[in-house]
Design an enzyme around this catalytic site. Structure first.
Site, PDB file in Angstrom:
ATOM      1  N   SER A  24      53.682  29.056  52.204  1.00 38.59           N
ATOM      2  CA  SER A  24      54.326  30.264  51.676  1.00 38.59           C
ATOM      3  C   SER A  24      55.393  30.856  52.585  1.00 38.59           C
ATOM      4  O   SER A  24      56.027  31.855  52.219  1.00 38.59           O
ATOM      5  CB  SER A  24      53.273  31.321  51.350  1.00 38.59           C
ATOM      6  OG  SER A  24      52.633  31.017  50.130  1.00 38.59           O
ATOM      7  N   LYS A  63      58.723  31.406  50.966  1.00 38.52           N
ATOM      8  CA  LYS A  63      59.146  32.646  50.305  1.00 38.52           C
ATOM      9  C   LYS A  63      60.174  33.424  51.127  1.00 38.52           C
ATOM     10  O   LYS A  63      60.848  34.311  50.592  1.00 38.52           O
ATOM     11  CB  LYS A  63      57.924  33.521  50.010  1.00 38.52           C
ATOM     12  CG  LYS A  63      56.960  32.918  48.990  1.00 38.52           C
ATOM     13  CD  LYS A  63      55.794  33.849  48.717  1.00 38.52           C
ATOM     14  CE  LYS A  63      54.877  33.309  47.613  1.00 38.52           C
ATOM     15  NZ  LYS A  63      54.030  32.210  48.053  1.00 38.52           N
ATOM     16  N   ASP A 122      44.820  22.793  40.382  1.00 41.45           N
ATOM     17  CA  ASP A 122      45.103  24.222  40.489  1.00 41.45           C
ATOM     18  C   ASP A 122      45.593  24.814  39.174  1.00 41.45           C
ATOM     19  O   ASP A 122      45.881  26.013  39.106  1.00 41.45           O
ATOM     20  CB  ASP A 122      46.193  24.483  41.545  1.00 41.45           C
ATOM     21  CG  ASP A 122      45.683  24.367  42.964  1.00 41.45           C
ATOM     22  OD1 ASP A 122      44.463  24.516  43.165  1.00 41.45           O
ATOM     23  OD2 ASP A 122      46.499  24.120  43.862  1.00 41.45           O
ATOM     24  N   SER A 131      51.946  37.627  48.564  1.00 42.68           N
ATOM     25  CA  SER A 131      52.348  36.224  48.484  1.00 42.68           C
ATOM     26  C   SER A 131      52.232  35.684  47.059  1.00 42.68           C
ATOM     27  O   SER A 131      51.598  34.670  46.800  1.00 42.68           O
ATOM     28  CB  SER A 131      51.508  35.365  49.440  1.00 42.68           C
ATOM     29  OG  SER A 131      52.174  34.157  49.735  1.00 42.68           O
ATOM     30  N   ASN A 132      52.894  36.374  46.124  1.00 46.68           N
ATOM     31  CA  ASN A 132      52.763  36.042  44.705  1.00 46.68           C
ATOM     32  C   ASN A 132      53.682  34.881  44.337  1.00 46.68           C
ATOM     33  O   ASN A 132      54.910  34.997  44.351  1.00 46.68           O
ATOM     34  CB  ASN A 132      53.103  37.283  43.865  1.00 46.68           C
ATOM     35  CG  ASN A 132      52.734  37.108  42.416  1.00 46.68           C
ATOM     36  OD1 ASN A 132      53.188  36.183  41.761  1.00 46.68           O
ATOM     37  ND2 ASN A 132      51.902  38.002  41.898  1.00 46.68           N
ATOM     38  N   GLY A 175      51.434  31.715  55.532  1.00 44.25           N
ATOM     39  CA  GLY A 175      51.496  30.546  54.663  1.00 44.25           C
ATOM     40  C   GLY A 175      50.279  29.683  54.862  1.00 44.25           C
ATOM     41  O   GLY A 175      49.854  29.460  56.006  1.00 44.25           O
ATOM     42  N   SER A 176      49.694  29.195  53.769  1.00 40.50           N
ATOM     43  CA  SER A 176      48.492  28.355  53.871  1.00 40.50           C
ATOM     44  C   SER A 176      48.420  27.358  52.736  1.00 40.50           C
ATOM     45  O   SER A 176      48.578  27.718  51.566  1.00 40.50           O
ATOM     46  CB  SER A 176      47.212  29.206  53.830  1.00 40.50           C
ATOM     47  OG  SER A 176      47.199  30.193  54.822  1.00 40.50           O
TER      48      SER A 176
END
Length: 528
Positions: A86, A89, A179, A334-335, A448-449
């Site tokens: 992430s 972003k 997912d 973190s959308n 971020g992950s």
């Protein structure tokens, strides 16, 4: 920051080849030329942190720069191309602010080219979206109320959902199939619905509570209420104290959501923010229900994916919040959906094509203007959900330095999560990390992950009041989390000054992070 041209390559980092009077000179130290003693202590401290056994066999890229001058204070494999998760972003949001502008709003409107006869509207009714990821059921209700207040009681034609602002590609490149029903992998459409004020667009909130006694079905509610999804309850209430195995998942290719497994008497409800299949139809269904609630009957059916005719009359309008305000739920939480909507919107505004390709090409052009070497970058989505994205830490750091003079920088900087700020819309994904350290309420950074990938890039002020930029990317680690390693580096930066650098052990820093595979805010109900 000035970049030095060297035979087609450009570098500011230590170890680069510099062209000096036609001769090649190699800097053999890992320190920038002229680094002071305090910075040498900083380098030694970060080197020790990176010796953590959780990084054995893994790849790490770390860059620290003076935010004002751009001078590199530390680097470790700065040009390694790593999955940023992430941290992707960062370029997406910066490009959105630069190319769309902080005042950009998304508009959702209702139109018709039909003739009005008393309380009857002869023709079709069009619901047109431009990508607003913050539209709630109550906003569609207000649009329907406007139609009713104008005196319309009957529409002779169909309800038409106009989602033509974007292309028909709903899911990003190489997003994981397992997912698909997760809310953080929701489908991208210019017409959608969010069930909450986190603005989890394209999802429904399903809540399954235990029944009154063993053998009863769980009691299931859906928010917002709608008939677009079908709930298939196969679960069972079991005796108090038994194992809770209840699961909620949408079947592939449709909108049947299966509730299965056991839930004990007295257990807390199981909550699932579940993505819908085809959010355009979801939005149309919610709006259709709202029309009916306000006494407006649509005689025909519902059609999806058709453009509103030129010259149609606007009957009702809903405008979103400004982009600089949208950045808060987008970046703090973190959308992913917000990132992809902005990417496609950038593409539409730049070329008239609301596609990932057009949007990413525009983002790349913007990054080049900020002196990011895009030839070392691969970006295939806006959010970082794809494992095909690669960024060197030095290019993320370059962006962080470069944007500081942008007129919108303050709003963008404020949208970054802040370490140990408990309010979710301030601390975001850092709200439980680095508490009780000099980095608390100081570090502003994007987390971020992904499985085996982690990142933290942003800003922190050191003990002397100097603002630093940092980018930390790690890949291919087998440990469930390396967040405490990231945090130890940032705490070290926050404590660094002329009087010395405090050595910080990663295991002494409380991260508050639940694991390394997903952003903590992606794990609902909130675990961070």
């Amino acid at each position: 920051m000035t970049r030095l041209s060297t035979g087609g390559r450009s570098r500011t980092r230590a170890g680069a080849w510099l062209a000096v009077a036609g001769l090649a000179l190699t800097l053999t130290s890992s320190s920038p030329a002229g680094a002071d003693v305090a910075d040498t202590r900083l380098e030694d401290a970060i080197d020790r942190i990176l010796e953590d056994e959780r990084l054995d066999g893994a790849a790490a890229g770390v860059v620290v720069q003076d935010a004002e001058s751009g001078a590199v204070l530390y680097e470790h494999r700065p040009d390694s191309r790593l999955m940023p998760a992430s941290n992707t972003k960062l370029p997406t949001s910066a490009a959105a602010m630069a190319l769309l502008g902080p005042d950009h709003r998304f508009r959702t409107d209702v139109l018709s080219e039909g003739e009005r006869r008393g309380r009857e509207l002869r023709g079709d009714l069009y619901l047109r979206g431009t990508g607003d990821p913050t539209v709630l059921a109550e906003d569609y209700d207000r649009l329907a109320a406007e139609i009713a207040a104008s005196g319309v009681k009957r529409v002779t034609g169909d309800l038409v959902a106009d989602d033509t602002r974007f292309d028909e590609q709903r899911l990003g490149r190489s997003w994981a199939a397992d997912d698909e029903s997760a809310y953080y992998s929701s489908q991208i459409s210019p017409l959608t619905v969010a069930p909450d004020t986190d603005y989890d667009a394209g999802t429904v909130l399903v809540e399954a509570a235990p029944g009154a006694g063993p053998g009863d079905e769980p009691e299931v509610t859906v928010t917002p209420p709608n008939d677009y999804v079908t709930i298939d309850v196969g679960g069972t209430t079991v005796a108090e104290g038994e194992r809770d195995t209840l699961s909620i998942e949408r079947e592939h290719g449709g909108n049947t959501i299966v509730v299965d497994g056991d839930i004990p008497v007295g257990a807390n409800p199981t909550l699932s923010w579940t993505s819908v299949w085809e959010p355009t139809g979801y939005a149309a269904a919610v709006f259709s229900d709202a029309l009916a609630e306000h006494g407006v009957r649509v005689s025909g059916g519902t059609r999806l994916g058709e453009a509103t005719p030129e010259g149609a009359t606007v009957l009702a309008v809903h405008d979103s919040m400004r982009l600089e305000n949208l950045l808060v739920p987008f970046m703090k939480l973190s959308n992913n959906n917000h990132a992809e909507v902005l990417t496609k919107t950038i593409g539409y505004e730049a070329t008239g094509s609301g596609s990932w390709r057009a949007g990413l090409e525009a983002v790349e052009k913007y990054l080049k203007k900020e002196d990011v070497e895009t030839g070392t970058v691969r970006q295939v989505d806006g959010s970082g959900l794809s494992r095909m994205n690669v960024f060197p830490a030095e290019e993320l750091a370059q962006l962080l330095v470069s944007v500081r003079d942008a007129p919108w920088f303050d709003a963008w900087h404020d949208s970054l999560p802040v370490a140990c700020e408990k309010d979710r819309m301030v601390g975001g994904t850092l709200r439980s990390r680095m508490c009780g350290t000099p980095a608390a309420s100081n570090a502003h950074a994007k987390t971020g992950s992904l499985t085996g990938a982690s990142g933290l890039s942003g800003y922190v002020t050191d003990a002397d009041g100097r603002e630093l930029v940092f980018s930390i990317l790690t890949n291919n680690h087998l440990a469930s989390s390396v967040k405490s390693i990231e945090d130890a580096i940032v705490v070290t930066l926050a404590s660094h000054g002329r009087d010395g650098t405090k050595t910080v052990s990663p295991r002494s820093v409380r991260t508050g992070a639940p694991g390394g595979e997903l952003e903590c805010s992606w794990l609902k109900p909130r675990r961070c």
